[in-house]
Design an enzyme around this catalytic site. Structure first.
Site, short mmCIF file in Angstrom:
data_model
loop_
_atom_site.label_atom_id
_atom_site.label_comp_id
_atom_site.label_asym_id
_atom_site.label_seq_id
_atom_site.Cartn_x
_atom_site.Cartn_y
_atom_site.Cartn_z
N GLU A 66 29.14 48.08 53.42
CA GLU A 66 30.13 48.12 52.33
C GLU A 66 30.28 49.55 51.82
O GLU A 66 29.31 50.15 51.36
CB GLU A 66 29.73 47.18 51.20
N THR A 74 37.49 44.13 46.47
CA THR A 74 38.54 44.30 45.46
C THR A 74 38.50 43.16 44.45
O THR A 74 38.61 43.37 43.25
CB THR A 74 39.92 44.34 46.15
N ALA A 215 57.38 41.10 40.75
CA ALA A 215 57.19 39.87 39.98
C ALA A 215 56.37 38.85 40.76
O ALA A 215 56.70 37.67 40.80
CB ALA A 215 58.54 39.28 39.58
N GLY A 219 51.44 41.14 39.24
CA GLY A 219 52.30 41.75 38.23
C GLY A 219 52.47 40.89 37.00
O GLY A 219 52.42 41.38 35.86
N HIS A 479 40.31 9.16 30.26
CA HIS A 479 41.27 9.35 29.16
C HIS A 479 40.51 9.79 27.90
O HIS A 479 39.44 9.26 27.61
CB HIS A 479 41.99 8.03 28.88
#
Length: 500
Positions: A66, A74, A215, A219, A479
């Site tokens: 690495e 990233t 977009a 972003g 629920h």
């Protein structure tokens, strides 16, 4: 249709560009490493570190190289994890400012402590990075910190971060070097005024005006972070729609929600000029099809036009590894390149550029190397936009189903009719399910909700097992929960919902 049809897919069903093995073009290199590894992984991101750990767990002698000196790639260091930390922190501030009073929680004063917010983000990143190093030690993965490049199909020369050079030998070498920010012609990223997603994660102050070029997922997420903290956000997008891979109906509702949050959009627009000579940035834009130009002023511009495979400096040409026109390494259904013993996974090969897809690639690739069967179905990889509300999807969009000419049914259920969503006063969004008309087999599921990224996995599992909408509809859901909206949408698909 009962869920009895378990899909038993073998590796050969994974369709990838087929390539033939070719003689590698390389020169001999004298090895300095003490021993040959069974597996060498170049890259310690989600695909690489998972592949390394899996290989070690399967009894293979493994080394991971690495260049960053911090594992996680990233995603962990300057992507998924820090962005989610800031998304959460900024959402807490936004909720305190705009939602708390209606819940009876009031403040005499509310302010942003940006350094503390950044510190929390950095703490999360460093903790997780150390966690992966701990997993390497636990599983006996050898970790080499430095930049690796091929000198032969079985040897990687590593320029060590601490200085010097070493050569790591491996019977099988996996390329897992991920991706990098896609640049735009004429737009120079300096990580100060014009930033990539990396720079957007570490701004020293909240910009008054932020322009986002692109977009897509990244972003819109980063635009949301700074918009919540007070920036005036304008998104410039060349295409006619935001997030073009999203289901069209859901996309329209999503854009309306973002606009309610004061995010502005300039669609079908391209950037043709950049001026950074003043205190801020002046962008010259014009319609994508050409036309009258206009100027946008910003304190900071975020370039978020996508990502490209990172293979620079790896020496792929030295050993003759093939790549397509987009720079993606071509592999067969075993993830092997045209050079025998050299494999590639994650963002450097075709398929969605997502951390979880890379992880699945890594596991499957190592299983093949170990002589077992591996499999990844890219049609069942979920995608999530971590805004508020989140948008998550898996399978086909309605537009894709129409294009296939398949007869289908659609079931939808709004969170405005969900009791849990109403109880917490966060009821924007819907669940949309597409199913084949004759068989009721689920084709795609799309969710816009506060926790859509968590809700989607019921749908992923359903698609993986070839389930019908009736299968979900007849499954008991607790629920009150947001997940009941998934059940109700399934009921609406094959029959009728109860609560609307």
């Amino acid at each position: 249709m009962a869920m009895v049809n378990l899909a038993r897919r073998r590796a050969g069903e994974l369709v990838r560009p087929g390539v033939l093995w070719a003689p590698a073009l390389y020169r001999s290199f004298a090895a300095t490493a003490a021993e040959e590894n069974d597996v060498v992984v170049i890259g310690g991101g989600p695909g690489g570190y998972v592949a390394a750990i899996k290989a070690a767990q399967m009894g293979l002698k493994t080394t991971c190289i690495e260049k960053r000196g911090a594992l996680g790639g990233t995603c962990l260091n300057v992507g998924c994890i820090p962005s989610k930390a800031l998304l959460h922190s900024s959402h807490m501030y936004h909720e305190a400012k705009h939602a708390f009073p209606s819940h009876g929680v009031k403040f005499s004063q509310l302010e942003i402590d940006l350094p503390a917010m950044m510190a929390q983000k950095d703490k999360a990143v460093s903790g997780l990075t150390r966690g992966i190093e701990g997993l390497f030690k636990k599983n006996k993965v050898n970790y080499v910190k430095g930049f690796g490049k091929f000198v032969s199909p079985s040897e990687v020369s590593v320029d060590m971060l601490e200085g010097g050079n070493t050569v790591v030998k491996g019977k099988n070498i996996i390329i897992a070097t991920g991706s990098d920010v896609k640049s735009l012609p004429g737009v120079t990223i300096d990580e100060k005024k014009i930033v990539s997603s990396t720079g957007a994660l570490s701004l020293s102050e909240v910009p008054k005006k932020l322009v986002v070029i692109g977009a897509g997922y990244i972003g819109l997420e980063m635009g949301s972070v700074w918009g919540r903290l007070g920036s005036e956000v304008t998104v410039v997008e060349f295409a006619p729609d935001i997030v073009p891979t999203m289901d069209g109906e859901v996309r329209k509702q999503f854009q309306r929600m973002l606009e309610k949050q004061k995010m502005k959009f300039m669609l079908k627009t391209k950037v043709v000029g950049v001026d950074t000579s003043g205190d801020g940035v002046k962008l010259t834009v014009e319609p994508a099809a050409g036309g009258e130009q206009s100027t946008l002023e910003a304190d900071v511009v975020l370039v978020s036009a996508g990502r490209v495979p990172f293979t620079a400096g790896l020496g792929l040409e030295t050993i003759g590894v093939h790549a397509d026109k987009a720079g993606r390494i071509t592999v067969d259904h075993h993830f092997m390149t045209n050079v025998k013993g050299v494999y590639a996974i994650g963002d450097v090969i075709p398929g969605p550029m997502l951390a979880h897809k890379a992880e699945e690639d890594g596991v499957a690739c190592v299983e093949f190397i170990a002589g077992k069967e591996g499999h990844v179905d890219y049609d069942k990889v979920p995608g999530v936009v971590y805004t508020h509300p989140e948008v998550a999807s898996v399978g086909k969009t309605e537009e894709q189903v129409k294009a296939l000419g398949v007869s289908y049914r659609v079931g939808k259920f709004p969170f405005l009719a969900n009791s849990r969503a109403k109880a917490i006063d966060d009821a924007e969004g819907l669940v949309k399910i597409l199913a084949e008309k004759e068989s009721d087999k689920i084709l795609g599921v799309h969710i816009m909700a506060p926790n859509a990224g968590e809700l989607i996995h019921e749908a992923v599992l359903a698609l993986q097992y070839g389930a019908s909408s009736e299968d979900i509809a007849r499954t008991c859901h607790a629920h009150p929960t947001m997940s009941e909206a998934v059940k109700e949408a399934a009921m609406a698909t094959y029959d009728k919902p109860i609560h609307i």
